[in-house]
Design a protein around this motif. Sequence first.
Motif, PDB file in Angstrom:
ATOM      1  N   ASP A  18      88.517   1.912  39.342  1.00  0.00           N
ATOM      2  CA  ASP A  18      88.336   0.565  39.885  1.00  0.00           C
ATOM      3  C   ASP A  18      87.110  -0.077  39.243  1.00  0.00           C
ATOM      4  O   ASP A  18      85.969   0.175  39.664  1.00  0.00           O
ATOM      5  N   LEU A  19      87.343  -0.917  38.248  1.00  0.00           N
ATOM      6  CA  LEU A  19      86.220  -1.556  37.563  1.00  0.00           C
ATOM      7  C   LEU A  19      85.613  -2.703  38.363  1.00  0.00           C
ATOM      8  O   LEU A  19      84.607  -3.281  37.941  1.00  0.00           O
ATOM      9  N   THR A  20      86.189  -3.028  39.511  1.00  0.00           N
ATOM     10  CA  THR A  20      85.645  -4.137  40.302  1.00  0.00           C
ATOM     11  C   THR A  20      84.500  -3.708  41.207  1.00  0.00           C
ATOM     12  O   THR A  20      83.776  -4.557  41.728  1.00  0.00           O
ATOM     13  N   VAL A  21      84.329  -2.405  41.420  1.00  0.00           N
ATOM     14  CA  VAL A  21      83.252  -1.943  42.300  1.00  0.00           C
ATOM     15  C   VAL A  21      81.969  -1.780  41.489  1.00  0.00           C
ATOM     16  O   VAL A  21      82.007  -1.644  40.262  1.00  0.00           O
ATOM     17  N   PRO A  22      80.814  -1.793  42.160  1.00  0.00           N
ATOM     18  CA  PRO A  22      79.551  -1.633  41.434  1.00  0.00           C
ATOM     19  C   PRO A  22      79.498  -0.301  40.692  1.00  0.00           C
ATOM     20  O   PRO A  22      80.201   0.665  41.041  1.00  0.00           O
ATOM     21  N   PRO A  23      78.672  -0.201  39.654  1.00  0.00           N
ATOM     22  CA  PRO A  23      78.552   1.064  38.927  1.00  0.00           C
ATOM     23  C   PRO A  23      78.183   2.220  39.843  1.00  0.00           C
ATOM     24  O   PRO A  23      77.454   2.059  40.823  1.00  0.00           O
ATOM     25  N   VAL A  24      78.698   3.392  39.503  1.00  0.00           N
ATOM     26  CA  VAL A  24      78.317   4.604  40.225  1.00  0.00           C
ATOM     27  C   VAL A  24      76.831   4.862  40.031  1.00  0.00           C
ATOM     28  O   VAL A  24      76.112   5.224  40.973  1.00  0.00           O
ATOM     29  N   ALA A  25      76.362   4.672  38.812  1.00  0.00           N
ATOM     30  CA  ALA A  25      74.944   4.870  38.501  1.00  0.00           C
ATOM     31  C   ALA A  25      74.589   4.087  37.244  1.00  0.00           C
ATOM     32  O   ALA A  25      75.436   3.861  36.375  1.00  0.00           O
ATOM     33  N   THR A  26      73.334   3.683  37.185  1.00  0.00           N
ATOM     34  CA  THR A  26      72.784   3.015  36.004  1.00  0.00           C
ATOM     35  C   THR A  26      71.510   3.737  35.610  1.00  0.00           C
ATOM     36  O   THR A  26      70.616   3.936  36.446  1.00  0.00           O
ATOM     37  N   ILE A  27      71.423   4.149  34.355  1.00  0.00           N
ATOM     38  CA  ILE A  27      70.250   4.874  33.843  1.00  0.00           C
ATOM     39  C   ILE A  27      69.510   3.959  32.891  1.00  0.00           C
ATOM     40  O   ILE A  27      70.075   3.466  31.909  1.00  0.00           O
ATOM     41  N   HIS A  28      68.248   3.724  33.180  1.00  0.00           N
ATOM     42  CA  HIS A  28      67.441   2.850  32.330  1.00  0.00           C
ATOM     43  C   HIS A  28      66.842   3.663  31.191  1.00  0.00           C
ATOM     44  O   HIS A  28      66.115   4.638  31.419  1.00  0.00           O
ATOM     45  N   LEU A  29      67.166   3.261  29.973  1.00  0.00           N
ATOM     46  CA  LEU A  29      66.726   3.984  28.789  1.00  0.00           C
ATOM     47  C   LEU A  29      65.382   3.447  28.313  1.00  0.00           C
ATOM     48  O   LEU A  29      65.033   2.288  28.583  1.00  0.00           O
ATOM     49  N   PRO A  30      64.634   4.268  27.589  1.00  0.00           N
ATOM     50  CA  PRO A  30      63.257   3.879  27.239  1.00  0.00           C
ATOM     51  C   PRO A  30      63.167   2.874  26.103  1.00  0.00           C
ATOM     52  O   PRO A  30      62.069   2.446  25.754  1.00  0.00           O
ATOM     53  N   ARG A  31      64.304   2.503  25.520  1.00  0.00           N
ATOM     54  CA  ARG A  31      64.269   1.550  24.419  1.00  0.00           C
ATOM     55  C   ARG A  31      65.653   0.901  24.301  1.00  0.00           C
ATOM     56  O   ARG A  31      66.630   1.371  24.874  1.00  0.00           O
ATOM     57  N   ARG A  32      65.693  -0.174  23.531  1.00  0.00           N
ATOM     58  CA  ARG A  32      66.991  -0.750  23.206  1.00  0.00           C
ATOM     59  C   ARG A  32      67.693   0.183  22.216  1.00  0.00           C
ATOM     60  O   ARG A  32      67.138   0.565  21.188  1.00  0.00           O
ATOM     61  N   VAL A  33      68.907   0.557  22.545  1.00  0.00           N
ATOM     62  CA  VAL A  33      69.724   1.388  21.658  1.00  0.00           C
ATOM     63  C   VAL A  33      70.613   0.456  20.843  1.00  0.00           C
ATOM     64  O   VAL A  33      71.372  -0.333  21.415  1.00  0.00           O
ATOM     65  N   PRO A  34      70.540   0.497  19.515  1.00  0.00           N
ATOM     66  CA  PRO A  34      71.394  -0.386  18.713  1.00  0.00           C
ATOM     67  C   PRO A  34      72.870  -0.146  19.019  1.00  0.00           C
ATOM     68  O   PRO A  34      73.269   0.945  19.442  1.00  0.00           O
ATOM     69  N   ALA A  35      73.669  -1.182  18.805  1.00  0.00           N
ATOM     70  CA  ALA A  35      75.104  -1.052  19.026  1.00  0.00           C
ATOM     71  C   ALA A  35      75.628   0.138  18.241  1.00  0.00           C
ATOM     72  O   ALA A  35      75.458   0.226  17.028  1.00  0.00           O
ATOM     73  N   THR A  36      76.236   1.075  18.948  1.00  0.00           N
ATOM     74  CA  THR A  36      76.698   2.311  18.321  1.00  0.00           C
ATOM     75  C   THR A  36      78.173   2.191  17.954  1.00  0.00           C
ATOM     76  O   THR A  36      78.852   1.244  18.338  1.00  0.00           O
ATOM     77  N   ILE A  37      78.661   3.162  17.186  1.00  0.00           N
ATOM     78  CA  ILE A  37      80.052   3.126  16.736  1.00  0.00           C
ATOM     79  C   ILE A  37      80.908   3.962  17.692  1.00  0.00           C
ATOM     80  O   ILE A  37      81.562   3.430  18.564  1.00  0.00           O
ATOM     81  N   HIS A  38      80.879   5.284  17.554  1.00  0.00           N
ATOM     82  CA  HIS A  38      81.672   6.166  18.413  1.00  0.00           C
ATOM     83  C   HIS A  38      80.781   7.264  18.990  1.00  0.00           C
ATOM     84  O   HIS A  38      79.686   7.519  18.482  1.00  0.00           O
ATOM     85  N   GLY A  39      81.285   7.918  20.034  1.00  0.00           N
ATOM     86  CA  GLY A  39      80.517   8.990  20.646  1.00  0.00           C
ATOM     87  C   GLY A  39      81.378   9.830  21.567  1.00  0.00           C
ATOM     88  O   GLY A  39      82.581   9.598  21.711  1.00  0.00           O
ATOM     89  N   SER A  40      80.744  10.798  22.208  1.00  0.00           N
ATOM     90  CA  SER A  40      81.465  11.770  23.036  1.00  0.00           C
ATOM     91  C   SER A  40      80.609  12.206  24.219  1.00  0.00           C
ATOM     92  O   SER A  40      79.376  12.201  24.142  1.00  0.00           O
ATOM     93  N   TRP A  41      81.306  12.590  25.289  1.00  0.00           N
ATOM     94  CA  TRP A  41      80.663  13.309  26.391  1.00  0.00           C
ATOM     95  C   TRP A  41      80.853  14.783  26.110  1.00  0.00           C
ATOM     96  O   TRP A  41      81.975  15.271  25.917  1.00  0.00           O
ATOM     97  N   ILE A  42      79.737  15.533  26.060  1.00  0.00           N
ATOM     98  CA  ILE A  42      79.774  16.955  25.752  1.00  0.00           C
ATOM     99  C   ILE A  42      79.291  17.721  26.984  1.00  0.00           C
ATOM    100  O   ILE A  42      78.083  17.776  27.262  1.00  0.00           O
ATOM    101  N   PRO A  43      80.195  18.309  27.775  1.00  0.00           N
ATOM    102  CA  PRO A  43      79.746  19.100  28.930  1.00  0.00           C
ATOM    103  C   PRO A  43      79.007  20.345  28.472  1.00  0.00           C
ATOM    104  O   PRO A  43      79.258  20.885  27.384  1.00  0.00           O
ATOM    105  N   ASP A  44      78.070  20.801  29.304  1.00  0.00           N
ATOM    106  CA  ASP A  44      77.277  21.994  28.946  1.00  0.00           C
ATOM    107  C   ASP A  44      78.166  23.183  28.599  1.00  0.00           C
ATOM    108  O   ASP A  44      77.843  23.967  27.709  1.00  0.00           O
ATOM    109  N   ALA A  45      79.279  23.322  29.307  1.00  0.00           N
ATOM    110  CA  ALA A  45      80.149  24.476  29.085  1.00  0.00           C
ATOM    111  C   ALA A  45      80.666  24.534  27.666  1.00  0.00           C
ATOM    112  O   ALA A  45      80.963  25.615  27.140  1.00  0.00           O
ATOM    113  N   ALA A  46      80.772  23.391  26.997  1.00  0.00           N
ATOM    114  CA  ALA A  46      81.309  23.356  25.625  1.00  0.00           C
ATOM    115  C   ALA A  46      80.326  23.927  24.614  1.00  0.00           C
ATOM    116  O   ALA A  46      80.723  24.337  23.527  1.00  0.00           O
TER     117      ALA A  46
END
Length: 450
Positions: A421-449
């Motif tokens: 449901d994209l209409t509800v507020p974010p589950v969480a927002t993490i404030h990063l210490p700097r502006r991150v340039p627009a990135t291309i692609h990426g992945s979520w890597i769980p610790d188990a991997a």
Amino acid sequence: MASKPYLTGHYAPVTDEITAAELTVEGTLPPELTGRLIRNSHNPKPGITPTHWFKGSGMVHGVRLRDGRAEWYRNRWVHTPALDGAPYMTDQGPDLTVSTAGTHVIEHGGRLLALSEAALPFELTADRETVDAYDFGGKLTSTMTAHPKEDPASGELHFFSSSPFPPYLIHHVASADGQALDSQEVPGASAALKHDFAITEHYVVFLEGSVTFDPGEHSGIPYGWSDAQASRIAVMPRGAGGARQTRWFEIGQGYAMHFANAYEDARGHIVVEGPAVGREGWQRSWNWWVGAADRGAEPNSGSRSRRWTVDLAAGTVEEQQTDDLTVEFPTINDRFTGSEHRFQYALSFPDDQGIGNHTLVKYDRSTGARRLLPFGTGQLPSEAVFVQAEGTTGEDEGYLMTIVSDLNADASRMVVLDASDLTVPPVATIHLPRRVPATIHGSWIPDAAL
């Protein structure tokens, strides 16, 4: 710099590597999210002006989550020979270790690999430090696409090598542990640019569009649009000897940079989906990528969702545009790679004059509905990465992760959204210490991997 749009605004590179601990979190991070979100970007070193957006050296940005906390943010250049100015072309031919390594980052067989399609992958440590070029124990002697596909059932990694010179296309399959590698040259391929591909349960699918090798292109990426280049889809049976049974089907003129997915439907037809552009859209996008005149206001001009349905028995392909938004970076729940998916996500861009806002889009392919999550003026989210919620099986029961570049605040934030449901507020927002340039692609890597 003003003439190079990929060095300004959301795309302006950062000048150093930093580490920041214990990031501020708004909302509640689910404790099950234990791992790292890693994004890759083209980020040339200070004083370097690449001739093409894709020629900028790779920099990975990572956020580490554990026990409901955002433990750290780190950014690191991928330290390849290219970062220090080594030439790609040598007297002996291309040096495949001279990689920008700036397009994608994945995990396979417990290794983190930074990818750029003209070279070998580069292995990284879990903390983003560069190890070395990785060649699957000496078995890979050609390039590796930046868009490999992992089979969710077997864990095998499918990828390809492409070249403007013969052999034009080689398909590879790496075992789930990354130790074994099987390779087949794909007959009938041409020098056309191949950036992405798809797999289904029984087939591998390639697409050659109307963009092909152009020795007169001097940006460092020697490709250009050609009306003489036929657009085609190749269907290759998976397994040993499958390449010899490859079939090619002509389709309408265009070019598709990325695919959302492919699958075999109930009729046995092969369905492939992804955004595609025509001649004008390609040229205006390319002009942005090289900083030429007559360019769009965004790096993506006129790329709209398409569906190709291949009827193997009849030898025909049906094509249709499925939406009118200008979109790119399509993603799905990766558990459905190669099988029919219901939900699809993408990033929608402002129009070609820069009017409008960047928007995350969720498509429901069963109902035809689409849900838009617009971001404010001056804000650009990254490609959405889906993470399944613990203890759930529903296709959209999980989280979407994106990193938002905010020019208004000269800052960035990582946003965790409820994918159902994209209409509800974010589950969480993490404030990063700097502006991150627009990135291309990426992945979520769980610790188990790892």
